[in-house]
Write a protein that holds these residues in place. Structure first.
Motif, PDB file in Angstrom:
ATOM      1  N   UNK A  51       8.420  33.980  11.990  1.00  0.00           N
ATOM      2  CA  UNK A  51       9.242  32.787  12.276  1.00  0.00           C
ATOM      3  C   UNK A  51       8.375  31.608  12.647  1.00  0.00           C
ATOM      4  N   UNK A  52       7.356  31.829  13.481  1.00  0.00           N
ATOM      5  CA  UNK A  52       6.468  30.732  13.874  1.00  0.00           C
ATOM      6  C   UNK A  52       5.728  30.176  12.663  1.00  0.00           C
ATOM      7  N   UNK A  53       5.271  31.073  11.767  1.00  0.00           N
ATOM      8  CA  UNK A  53       4.605  30.602  10.545  1.00  0.00           C
ATOM      9  C   UNK A  53       5.554  29.775   9.699  1.00  0.00           C
ATOM     10  N   UNK A  54       6.798  30.214   9.608  1.00  0.00           N
ATOM     11  CA  UNK A  54       7.801  29.471   8.837  1.00  0.00           C
ATOM     12  C   UNK A  54       8.048  28.093   9.425  1.00  0.00           C
ATOM     13  N   UNK A  55       8.156  28.024  10.763  1.00  0.00           N
ATOM     14  CA  UNK A  55       8.358  26.723  11.421  1.00  0.00           C
ATOM     15  C   UNK A  55       7.159  25.814  11.192  1.00  0.00           C
ATOM     16  N   UNK A  56       5.945  26.388  11.243  1.00  0.00           N
ATOM     17  CA  UNK A  56       4.739  25.602  10.997  1.00  0.00           C
ATOM     18  C   UNK A  56       4.772  25.031   9.586  1.00  0.00           C
ATOM     19  N   UNK A  57       5.142  25.865   8.597  1.00  0.00           N
ATOM     20  CA  UNK A  57       5.193  25.384   7.210  1.00  0.00           C
ATOM     21  C   UNK A  57       6.210  24.266   7.041  1.00  0.00           C
ATOM     22  N   UNK A  58       7.350  24.367   7.745  1.00  0.00           N
ATOM     23  CA  UNK A  58       8.358  23.297   7.665  1.00  0.00           C
ATOM     24  C   UNK A  58       7.787  21.984   8.201  1.00  0.00           C
ATOM     25  N   UNK A  59       7.109  22.055   9.340  1.00  0.00           N
ATOM     26  CA  UNK A  59       6.511  20.857   9.944  1.00  0.00           C
ATOM     27  C   UNK A  59       5.433  20.298   9.022  1.00  0.00           C
ATOM     28  N   UNK A  60       4.597  21.195   8.490  1.00  0.00           N
ATOM     29  CA  UNK A  60       3.531  20.786   7.582  1.00  0.00           C
ATOM     30  C   UNK A  60       4.134  20.109   6.350  1.00  0.00           C
ATOM     31  N   UNK A  61       5.211  20.677   5.827  1.00  0.00           N
ATOM     32  CA  UNK A  61       5.870  20.097   4.652  1.00  0.00           C
ATOM     33  C   UNK A  61       6.411  18.708   4.939  1.00  0.00           C
ATOM     34  N   UNK A  62       7.013  18.541   6.106  1.00  0.00           N
ATOM     35  CA  UNK A  62       7.554  17.237   6.493  1.00  0.00           C
ATOM     36  C   UNK A  62       6.453  16.185   6.509  1.00  0.00           C
ATOM     37  N   UNK A  63       5.336  16.496   7.190  1.00  0.00           N
ATOM     38  CA  UNK A  63       4.270  15.498   7.310  1.00  0.00           C
ATOM     39  C   UNK A  63       3.538  15.289   5.992  1.00  0.00           C
ATOM     40  N   UNK A  64       3.446  16.324   5.167  1.00  0.00           N
ATOM     41  CA  UNK A  64       2.841  16.149   3.842  1.00  0.00           C
ATOM     42  C   UNK A  64       3.672  15.178   3.011  1.00  0.00           C
ATOM     43  N   UNK A  65       4.990  15.307   3.105  1.00  0.00           N
ATOM     44  CA  UNK A  65       5.883  14.408   2.364  1.00  0.00           C
ATOM     45  C   UNK A  65       5.733  12.968   2.870  1.00  0.00           C
ATOM     46  N   UNK A  66       5.682  12.776   4.189  1.00  0.00           N
ATOM     47  CA  UNK A  66       5.485  11.421   4.738  1.00  0.00           C
ATOM     48  C   UNK A  66       4.155  10.836   4.236  1.00  0.00           C
ATOM     49  N   UNK A  67       3.098  11.656   4.199  1.00  0.00           N
ATOM     50  CA  UNK A  67       1.790  11.182   3.729  1.00  0.00           C
ATOM     51  C   UNK A  67       1.871  10.774   2.263  1.00  0.00           C
ATOM     52  N   UNK A  68       2.516  11.624   1.445  1.00  0.00           N
ATOM     53  CA  UNK A  68       2.645  11.286   0.013  1.00  0.00           C
ATOM     54  C   UNK A  68       3.375   9.968  -0.170  1.00  0.00           C
ATOM     55  N   UNK A  69       4.417   9.733   0.650  1.00  0.00           N
ATOM     56  CA  UNK A  69       5.170   8.471   0.557  1.00  0.00           C
ATOM     57  C   UNK A  69       4.260   7.274   0.804  1.00  0.00           C
ATOM     58  N   UNK A  71       1.099   7.281  -0.047  1.00  0.00           N
ATOM     59  CA  UNK A  71       0.005   7.352  -1.005  1.00  0.00           C
ATOM     60  C   UNK A  71      -1.212   8.085  -0.467  1.00  0.00           C
ATOM     61  N   UNK A  72      -1.034   8.859   0.596  1.00  0.00           N
ATOM     62  CA  UNK A  72      -2.160   9.622   1.165  1.00  0.00           C
ATOM     63  C   UNK A  72      -2.160  11.004   0.516  1.00  0.00           C
ATOM     64  N   UNK A  73      -3.123  11.201  -0.396  1.00  0.00           N
ATOM     65  CA  UNK A  73      -3.197  12.471  -1.118  1.00  0.00           C
ATOM     66  C   UNK A  73      -4.506  13.208  -0.858  1.00  0.00           C
ATOM     67  N   UNK A  74      -5.514  12.498  -0.382  1.00  0.00           N
ATOM     68  CA  UNK A  74      -6.829  13.119  -0.156  1.00  0.00           C
ATOM     69  C   UNK A  74      -7.329  12.758   1.238  1.00  0.00           C
ATOM     70  N   UNK A  75      -8.417  13.421   1.661  1.00  0.00           N
ATOM     71  CA  UNK A  75      -9.050  13.080   2.950  1.00  0.00           C
ATOM     72  C   UNK A  75      -9.497  11.613   2.946  1.00  0.00           C
ATOM     73  N   UNK A  76     -10.031  11.147   1.803  1.00  0.00           N
ATOM     74  CA  UNK A  76     -10.476   9.753   1.704  1.00  0.00           C
ATOM     75  C   UNK A  76      -9.304   8.798   1.895  1.00  0.00           C
ATOM     76  N   UNK A  77      -8.158   9.133   1.268  1.00  0.00           N
ATOM     77  CA  UNK A  77      -6.956   8.306   1.444  1.00  0.00           C
ATOM     78  C   UNK A  77      -6.579   8.239   2.924  1.00  0.00           C
ATOM     79  N   UNK A  78      -6.656   9.385   3.615  1.00  0.00           N
ATOM     80  CA  UNK A  78      -6.302   9.429   5.035  1.00  0.00           C
ATOM     81  C   UNK A  78      -7.271   8.581   5.852  1.00  0.00           C
ATOM     82  N   UNK A  79      -8.583   8.708   5.569  1.00  0.00           N
ATOM     83  CA  UNK A  79      -9.579   7.893   6.282  1.00  0.00           C
ATOM     84  C   UNK A  79      -9.292   6.409   6.087  1.00  0.00           C
TER      85      UNK A  79
END
Length: 86
Positions: A51-69, A71-79
């Motif tokens: 369950x904890x792993x599942x919750x972590x993946x949900x949180x990770x998915x949420x923030x990955x989607x916000x990053x994609x919105x 245009x942050x796709x790579x470490x360089x984009x994030x920097x």
């Protein structure tokens, strides 16, 4: 691995299991040389971890989607993004 609970402080609970799960739990205990309580404890710990792993993946998915919105796709984009917001 999670530390074992102190058996002196264990809380006794009566639980109901369908016959197939009861047979499986009893057979597992016998095969592994554990008590039925230990097998049930292991199963609950494994369920909690899953369950904890599942919750972590949900949180990770949420923030990955916000990053994609943004245009942050790579470490360089994030920097670049972090430097632009300083």
């Amino acid at each position: 691995a999670m530390p074992r609970s102190d058996s002196k402080r264990a809380v006794k609970k009566a639980i109901s299991l369908p016959p197939d799960l009861a047979r499986f739990a009893t057979a597992t205990a016998k095969e592994e040389g554990k008590s039925l309580s230990a097998v049930v404890q292991d199963a609950i710990r494994a369920y909690r971890q899953a369950r904890l792993r599942g919750e972590f993946r949900e949180i990770q998915g949420y923030w990955s989607e916000r990053a994609r919105e943004k245009g942050i796709l790579t470490e360089q984009d994030l920097d670049r993004y972090l430097r632009s917001t300083e």
